[in-house]
Design a protein around this motif. Structure first.
Motif, PDB file in Angstrom:
ATOM      1  N   GLY A 149       1.082  -1.126   0.060  1.00 24.42           N
ATOM      2  CA  GLY A 149       0.082  -0.200  -0.219  1.00 24.42           C
ATOM      3  C   GLY A 149       0.883   1.689  -0.377  1.00 24.42           C
ATOM      4  O   GLY A 149       0.699   1.867  -0.649  1.00 24.42           O
ATOM      5  N   GLU A 169       5.744   2.080   3.199  1.00 27.24           N
ATOM      6  CA  GLU A 169       6.919   2.583   4.727  1.00 27.24           C
ATOM      7  C   GLU A 169       6.484   2.671   6.331  1.00 27.24           C
ATOM      8  O   GLU A 169       6.205   3.171   6.851  1.00 27.24           O
ATOM      9  N   ASP A 198       3.396   2.667   6.860  1.00 28.75           N
ATOM     10  CA  ASP A 198       2.350   3.192   7.835  1.00 28.75           C
ATOM     11  C   ASP A 198       0.161   2.686   6.825  1.00 28.75           C
ATOM     12  O   ASP A 198      -0.312   3.834   7.488  1.00 28.75           O
ATOM     13  N   CYS A 221     -13.196  -1.751  -0.736  1.00 28.35           N
ATOM     14  CA  CYS A 221     -12.381  -2.805  -1.552  1.00 28.35           C
ATOM     15  C   CYS A 221     -12.093  -3.619  -1.639  1.00 28.35           C
ATOM     16  O   CYS A 221     -10.861  -4.648  -2.538  1.00 28.35           O
ATOM     17  N   PHE A 274      -8.734  -4.383   0.005  1.00 27.64           N
ATOM     18  CA  PHE A 274      -6.968  -4.070  -0.081  1.00 27.64           C
ATOM     19  C   PHE A 274      -6.242  -4.092   1.083  1.00 27.64           C
ATOM     20  O   PHE A 274      -5.212  -4.678   0.944  1.00 27.64           O
ATOM     21  N   ARG A 330      -9.150   2.787   3.369  1.00 26.01           N
ATOM     22  CA  ARG A 330      -9.630   4.739   3.184  1.00 26.01           C
ATOM     23  C   ARG A 330     -11.302   3.927   2.863  1.00 26.01           C
ATOM     24  O   ARG A 330     -12.025   5.139   2.014  1.00 26.01           O
ATOM     25  N   ARG A 340      -2.902  13.003  13.940  1.00 24.94           N
ATOM     26  CA  ARG A 340      -3.637  12.382  14.128  1.00 24.94           C
ATOM     27  C   ARG A 340      -3.202  11.894  15.497  1.00 24.94           C
ATOM     28  O   ARG A 340      -2.123  11.543  16.139  1.00 24.94           O
ATOM     29  N   GLN A 350      -6.835  17.940  -1.793  1.00 26.84           N
ATOM     30  CA  GLN A 350      -7.400  16.116  -0.693  1.00 26.84           C
ATOM     31  C   GLN A 350      -6.406  15.740  -2.503  1.00 26.84           C
ATOM     32  O   GLN A 350      -6.818  15.507  -3.304  1.00 26.84           O
ATOM     33  N   VAL A 351      -6.097  14.997  -1.945  1.00 24.66           N
ATOM     34  CA  VAL A 351      -5.824  13.833  -2.807  1.00 24.66           C
ATOM     35  C   VAL A 351      -6.574  12.186  -2.729  1.00 24.66           C
ATOM     36  O   VAL A 351      -6.648  11.822  -1.699  1.00 24.66           O
ATOM     37  N   HIS A 352      -7.037  11.250  -3.558  1.00 26.08           N
ATOM     38  CA  HIS A 352      -7.776  10.456  -3.222  1.00 26.08           C
ATOM     39  C   HIS A 352      -7.589   9.335  -2.486  1.00 26.08           C
ATOM     40  O   HIS A 352      -7.799   8.975  -1.645  1.00 26.08           O
ATOM     41  N   THR A 353      -5.989   9.375  -3.365  1.00 19.00           N
ATOM     42  CA  THR A 353      -5.252   7.856  -1.805  1.00 19.00           C
ATOM     43  C   THR A 353      -5.919   6.707  -1.591  1.00 19.00           C
ATOM     44  O   THR A 353      -6.563   6.201  -0.886  1.00 19.00           O
ATOM     45  N   PHE A 390      -6.292   2.555  -1.928  1.00 18.29           N
ATOM     46  CA  PHE A 390      -5.101   1.831  -1.422  1.00 18.29           C
ATOM     47  C   PHE A 390      -4.262   0.839  -2.392  1.00 18.29           C
ATOM     48  O   PHE A 390      -3.632   0.533  -2.155  1.00 18.29           O
ATOM     49  N   GLU A 391      -5.727   1.030  -3.373  1.00 17.19           N
ATOM     50  CA  GLU A 391      -4.308  -0.281  -4.640  1.00 17.19           C
ATOM     51  C   GLU A 391      -3.376   1.242  -5.176  1.00 17.19           C
ATOM     52  O   GLU A 391      -4.656   2.533  -6.559  1.00 17.19           O
ATOM     53  N   THR A 392      -2.139   1.347  -5.731  1.00 15.56           N
ATOM     54  CA  THR A 392      -2.051   2.643  -6.417  1.00 15.56           C
ATOM     55  C   THR A 392      -2.569   2.600  -8.125  1.00 15.56           C
ATOM     56  O   THR A 392      -2.778   1.174  -8.275  1.00 15.56           O
ATOM     57  N   GLY A 419     -10.118   0.299  -4.409  1.00 12.80           N
ATOM     58  CA  GLY A 419     -10.351   1.941  -5.303  1.00 12.80           C
ATOM     59  C   GLY A 419     -10.312   2.623  -5.958  1.00 12.80           C
ATOM     60  O   GLY A 419      -9.518   2.927  -6.717  1.00 12.80           O
ATOM     61  N   PHE A 456     -12.039   6.630  -5.567  1.00  7.63           N
ATOM     62  CA  PHE A 456     -12.152   7.720  -5.328  1.00  7.63           C
ATOM     63  C   PHE A 456     -12.889   8.991  -6.510  1.00  7.63           C
ATOM     64  O   PHE A 456     -12.645   9.783  -6.190  1.00  7.63           O
ATOM     65  N   ARG A 479       3.235   4.898  -3.771  1.00  9.60           N
ATOM     66  CA  ARG A 479       2.800   5.881  -3.115  1.00  9.60           C
ATOM     67  C   ARG A 479       3.027   6.624  -3.351  1.00  9.60           C
ATOM     68  O   ARG A 479       2.211   7.949  -3.584  1.00  9.60           O
ATOM     69  N   LEU A 495       2.568   8.520   3.155  1.00  5.81           N
ATOM     70  CA  LEU A 495       1.364   8.666   3.722  1.00  5.81           C
ATOM     71  C   LEU A 495       1.820   8.728   5.659  1.00  5.81           C
ATOM     72  O   LEU A 495       1.717   8.746   6.788  1.00  5.81           O
ATOM     73  N   TYR A 526       1.170  12.933   4.654  1.00 11.00           N
ATOM     74  CA  TYR A 526       0.049  13.601   4.030  1.00 11.00           C
ATOM     75  C   TYR A 526      -0.718  11.868   4.610  1.00 11.00           C
ATOM     76  O   TYR A 526      -0.970  10.889   4.540  1.00 11.00           O
ATOM     77  N   ILE A 531      -4.095  10.564   6.688  1.00  7.90           N
ATOM     78  CA  ILE A 531      -5.386  10.205   5.904  1.00  7.90           C
ATOM     79  C   ILE A 531      -5.966   9.184   7.484  1.00  7.90           C
ATOM     80  O   ILE A 531      -5.346   8.983   8.333  1.00  7.90           O
TER      81      ILE A 531
END
Lengths: 444, 702
Positions: free
Chosen positions: A19, A22, A24, A85, A87, A121, A340, B169-172, B174-176, B224, B226, B256, B627, B630, B632
């Motif tokens: 994903g 890194e 995260d 989804c 993933f 997500r 967060r 905002q970026v869609h992000t 999880f599957e790039t 995903g 979005f 990513r 991530l 950025y 989420i």
């Protein structure tokens, strides 16, 4: 090569996902089991940051290695639509399985905390939380005697898990060789983010853990530099010393990272905002370094020189960290503010150790992160407060002194102005937390 | 053709149906594009520009081509690069690391050009040009008005003017983004993580100048999108070309960082709004001047005036270009920006009028659905009894927001239902499941219509060789797909009925079907589904049908309420509770619908509190392109969500992806303002903005 690439490209076990690479997101989470006494202890780790060398001699379990038929976790995730989804789902299920394998008593709330390294997500997490709660309600009455046997019976893990202690004992545990190598690896959780491409073909040397991660000698507490953050959290000795240890450590990164990241690695990384550096600076810790020729001991506050530059020679490594075991009179507090609450780097963090005597501050050490190029020991502030009485006015003066000691910069975690203001608040927060009565007027 | 039965009479539609592909997903068996491997497959990487703006003078790939393991190289993809992350060249090699090494050997000569990444600066005449050769960095003004705005303000007794700024905002997902390309002769087979298999096929056909019937796109499982994955994108063509050169399958997955830099985002928005009202709260006038940037792309406009009724209004907007990755549609494009600003200023107005924000909305919102939803939502959050409580340095506040969306079905959607002689059924439709559960609703609608068990139906989606369906976006999927599937299933059922009639020697209308049984009027014997299907031996039923009127609709209304807790010592905002009341016509699957709303809301929390694509003014670099930086939201940031569907099943199926992603930012911002007494006009509401606002307010008072 890291475990994730091995699993996916060589073994074609594609249930483990990439994903972020890194540490995260948790999509690549796997279980790592190692012999501890006569049993195998399982933990969740991020396979994207795990060099194959650290998997050697261990039991690695991917999503494909869990029971597939009638697995109550699968059932709950399907029933509650916790997989959208999908993933992130294998990683979530692995993290939950790690919790079920290791928690003494199963509690839904703790099980959800154990997903602190997993991001989704799509779902908004509510369905995931419902699934986790359902699994915990279903399994907690069934887990009483032998955890492995019980989880096999509950169809979470397959039968062969029972044979793992024997299997692991039968393979020769790898020994790190002492030849000169390209890179020393402890946990690798930051190195494999920063230098993945260089390390892919580099010759690695893995630092080995000592027998005990934490021990005490003559009133001095020692931490093995190769001890993981999780080791600290699990140490009964430290838990007794710091009743809020669990809470403090849960603010550091996430479960899978804490399972690999080491104390020494955290210090060598020299991040100006490293949580552990800040905690240890307030404990006025010392470092025991060993090199080719000799060993030496330095104060942690002399270790950080400038941004990402440390007082460590090329051939030296940190062997252990020590600090005077705080007696019962000593007060300790840690504060961290990030966007967060979990798995986030602090904007500013601070720790304070204080020994009161006859109504005065006899000894005090304050540290602060995110306000200078290095994790900062607030020397002048600490000196100022020594032999003073805890009073709101004195604290306000100390805040002013602290402000003269720091040099925050504006970055992705906030403006310099904000960090300056925040450090002041955190210093007050220490005293409010430790002396709520004396600081009442500040609270109101 | 028949309409939907009422929800009580249905078995699968309008019910909680667990997903048909659930077992595959939870066991790790589901194969996503990332999981597609072929023997001898190569891995491709794209070389991306380190400069925000440069002319590409030359690209020397000699050394990369000489590297062992490198099998295909594409040099100089464009003459000018316009953002950090723009594509320059590409290679395919035996491993991803080898491909990365090859990229480092490509020598690119750039002529670095001036750039601009800040909108306010880009608008100036003196600013560096985002694209060489263009006269300016701004689009034309888009203007609209109604009534007489001057008169409207003259009639107003209270006028408020504010400026709002929305982050990027970026869609992000999880599957790039990524694909695998495989050529067989002159036919291209591509596994792609796309929101539209048909659009990707036709776009790629144009780009590669080959016929559509020789391109086959597959998206069986997808992690995903979005809105960011309306293909084809340039990586698809790059991958196809590399595979053609190397003559083996090639996989190209973005990492990513690339995902955050170069695959789309929600544009920024700067809105200066002036509104006027009479003392009784009646709105009289609205004026908006706005600009925003989709980087090197456009589409930063907002629908305005948003949802409330103004007799007089005027709006003008222009897009601004900056040297940053292009925007892409993202969950309800434009609406969250519009709603945040409007709901923020409505609360400011309410405060100036001394009116309850809820009453102000009830007075000025002419949507009858939302009128009822406001009341339900207010009750759920405890609006009338709310009070600003303070415990130590933690202060609570309440806020609300609202939104609307269109959605609706695409008329040309088609589905095919096959009934086989063994009684089994499959449904083929070229839609794709970006995660929401499309496969499950396809099966559910067919099972409902054919009165079979869910397990009897095999839903086949995610292939461009299946009948046309729209890309999954804009909340059109459910209202497009369900009517087509229902009608195709009905047509197939009628076909089987006619075969039964023929075999039994009766008129077609003498045959009726219910509960897997065909009965013949006036005769005692029944024919089971299985027996009837056996009449098909040596053949099968294949019925194609299009979307039809009357089964779906468009237009939704929703409201959300938020309760927050603000730590006034640190500036941190914690969501305590969020309430959503949302209509979406006939809810096809109550289980998945609820998730859609929850997922949209946590996206709103990210947008409101954490997420922000930053750009460094000095270098044009995005400093938080990972991530770690950025941020989420995670599981532990979740408040208590309370979701109510406002039942309007008689309207038929309406999409739900976008509507609940709109009202939350306004609700959260209003709740924060309620708690601390100062308004944050710029998202995300980070601890530093909150603390600085509190400090500033204190200074103001002192």
């Amino acid at each position: 090569m890291v475990l994730l690439d091995y699993l996916r490209t060589i073994r074609r076990l594609t249930g483990t996902k990439e994903g972020c690479r890194e540490g995260d997101c948790g999509a690549c989470a796997v279980l790592i089991g190692e012999l501890k006494n006569d049993a195998v202890a399982y933990k969740v780790v991020n396979s994207c940051l795990l060099p194959m060398g650290l998997a050697a001699g261990k039991h690695i379990v991917t999503i494909e290695g869990l029971t597939a038929d009638a697995n109550p976790i699968h059932r709950a995730f399907i029933d509650e639509h916790a997989s959208q989804c999908g993933f992130c789902t294998p990683g979530m299920i692995i993290a939950l399985t790690a919790y079920l394998l290791s928690a003494v008593k199963i509690k839904a709330e703790e099980a959800i905390d154990a997903l602190d390294g997993n991001i989704c997500r799509c779902t908004g997490y509510l369905s995931i939380k419902r699934a986790v709660a359902a699994v915990c309600a279903d399994l907690s009455p069934k887990l009483d005697s032998n955890r492995i046997d019980d989880l096999v019976k509950a169809a979470v893990i397959p039968e062969y898990f029972k044979t793992m202690p024997k299997q692991l004992r039968s393979i020769r545990q790898p020994r790190g060789d002492q030849h000169p190598t390209d890179a020393l690896i402890a946990g690798g959780t930051d190195l494999f983010v920063q230098q993945a491409e260089t390390l892919e073909t580099a010759e690695l040397y893995f630092l080995e853990k000592m027998q005990h991660p934490v021990w005490e000698e003559d009133g001095v507490c020692f931490l093995d530099a190769a001890a993981t953050i999780a080791d600290l959290k699990e140490s009964e000795f430290l838990q007794e010393l710091f009743p809020r240890l669990g809470e403090m450590i849960s603010l550091i990164s996430s479960t899978p990272i804490r399972n690999k990241a080491t104390v020494g690695g955290n210090l060598v990384n020299a991040s100006p905002i490293g949580d552990l550096s800040i905690l240890l600076l307030a404990l006025d810790a010392s470092l025991h370094l060993s090199g080719h020729v000799q060993e030496r001991c330095i104060k942690l506050r002399e270790f950080f020189v400038e941004y990402k530059k440390i007082n460590l020679a090329a051939h030296e490594i940190i062997k252990s960290i020590s600090f005077k075991t705080p007696d019962e009179s000593v007060l300790f507090n840690f504060e961290k503010v990030s966007k967060r609450r979990h798995l986030d780097i602090a904007g500013v963090n601070s720790a304070l150790l204080l020994r009161p005597e006859d109504g005065l501050i006899k000894e005090i050490h304050i540290s602060a992160g995110g306000v200078a190029p290095i994790p900062l020991y607030l020397a002048q502030t600490s000196v100022f407060l020594t032999d003073k009485k805890v009073e709101p006015n004195t604290v306000m003066k100390a805040v002013q002194i602290a402000e003269s000691e720091i040099s925050p910069i504006s970055d992705v975690r906030g403006s310099a102005e904000y960090k300056r203001a925040l450090l002041g608040r955190l210093l007050q927060a220490h005293f409010i937390a430790l002396f709520p009565d004396l600081m009442r007027e500040v609270i109101v | 053709m028949a309409g939907w039965k009422s929800p009580e009479q249905m078995t699968y539609v309008g019910k909680e149906v667990t997903r048909v592909d659930g077992a595959e997903k939870v066991s790790g068996r589901a194969k996503y594009t990332h999981d597609v491997y072929f023997p001898r497959m190569l891995y491709a990487r794209i070389l991306r520009s380190p400069h925000p703006h440069a002319q590409v003078i030359s690209v020397d790939t000699t050394r990369a081509e000489a590297l062992t393991g490198v099998k295909a190289v594409l040099g100089k993809l464009r003459d000018e690069v316009n953002y950090v992350g723009d594509e320059v060249a590409a290679v395919a090699a035996v491993t991803e690391f080898k491909a990365a090494e090859a990229l480092s050997l490509i020598k690119v000569e750039y002529k670095v050009l001036p750039f601009v990444v800040r909108e306010s600066e880009a608008m100036r005449d003196s600013a560096a040009r985002v694209f060489s050769g263009r006269e300016k960095n701004v689009g034309d003004w888009e203007e609209e008005h109604e009534g007489d705005v001057e008169r409207g303000f003259a009639e107003a007794e209270v006028i408020i003017e504010r400026t709002f700024h929305m982050n990027v905002q970026v869609h992000t997902p999880f599957e790039t983004h990524g694909c695998v390309a495989k050529w067989e002769g002159d036919e291209l087979y591509m596994w792609d993580s796309t929101q539209g298999v048909h659009g990707t096929r036709s776009g790629l056909a144009q780009h590669l100048q080959m016929p559509e019937n020789k391109i086959h796109i597959y998206t069986h499982h997808m992690g995903g999108g979005f809105g960011s994955k309306f293909g084809p994108k340039s990586y698809n063509a790059v991958c196809a070309q590399l595979a053609r050169i190397a003559n083996v399958p090639v996989k190209l997955l973005l990492d990513r960082e690339e995902e955050l830099l170069a695959t789309g985002n929600r544009p920024s928005s700067f809105q200066t709004i002036k509104i006027g009202a009479r003392k009784d709260g009646t709105l009289t006038a609205f004026q908006l001047e706005s600009y925003g940037s989709g980087g090197v792309g456009g589409g930063a406009g907002v629908p305005a005036p948003y949802i409330y009724y103004f007799p007089n209004w005027s709006v003008r907007h222009r897009d601004v270009y900056i040297n940053a990755g292009a925007a892409a549609p993202m969950r309800a494009p434009g609406h969250p920006q519009a709603a945040f600003a409007m709901d923020s200023i409505m609360d400011e107005l309410a405060a100036a009028l001394g009116m309850d924000p809820l009453d102000l909305r009830l007075k000025n919102d002419r949507n009858s659905t939302r009128q009822q939803e406001y009341v339900i939502g207010a009750e759920k959050i405890g609006w009338t009894n709310r009070h600003k409580s303070r415990v130590g340095h933690k202060v609570r506040g309440f806020g609300m927001g609202a939104g609307q969306w269109g959605g609706g079905g695409e008329r040309s959607t088609k589905a095919m239902v096959n009934i086989y002689a063994d009684g089994s059924v499959d449904v083929r439709i070229g839609t794709q499941d970006i995660g929401v559960g499309t496969r499950t609703i396809v099966a559910a609608v067919a099972a409902e219509e054919l009165e079979l068990d869910l397990a009897d139906i095999k839903p086949k989606i995610g292939e461009s060789d299946f009948p046309w369906a729209p890309a999954s976006g804009g909340s059109v999927t459910a209202p497009s797909v369900t009517p087509a599937v229902k009608r195709a299933a009905e047509k197939a059922k009628n076909k089987l009925k006619s075969i039964v009639a023929e075999k039994m020697g009766v008129a077609e209308d003498a045959v009726s079907y219910a509960g897997k049984i065909f009965s013949i009027s006036g005769r005692a014997e029944n024919i089971s589904w299985q027996e009837a299907c056996r009449f098909l031996e040596g053949s099968s039923i294949s019925e194609l049908e299009t979307w039809g009127e009357g089964l779906s609709s468009w237009g939704t209304a929703g409201t959300q309420f938020a309760e927050v807790e603000v730590d006034i010592e640190t500036g941190r905002v914690r969501l305590v509770k969020m309430v959503a009341v949302q209509d979406c016509g006939l809810v096809v699957n109550t289980l998945t619908a609820r998730n859609q709303v929850n997922g949209a809301m946590i996206g709103e929390i990210g947008y409101a509190l954490y997420e922000n694509r930053l750009l460094d003014v000095e270098t044009g670099i995005m400093p938080n392109a990972d991530l770690e930086n950025y941020k989420i939201p995670g599981a532990l940031e979740m408040p208590d969500f309370d979701v109510t569907f406002f039942d309007q099943h008689e309207r038929g199926v309406i999409g739900l992806g976008e509507p609940p992603a709109i009202p939350g930012m306004g609700a959260i911002a209003n709740a924060v303002a309620d708690a601390i007494g100062v308004r944050i006009t710029e998202l995300p509401i980070t601890p530093d903005k909150v603390l600085m606002a509190i400090e500033k307010a204190k200074e103001g008072k002192a």
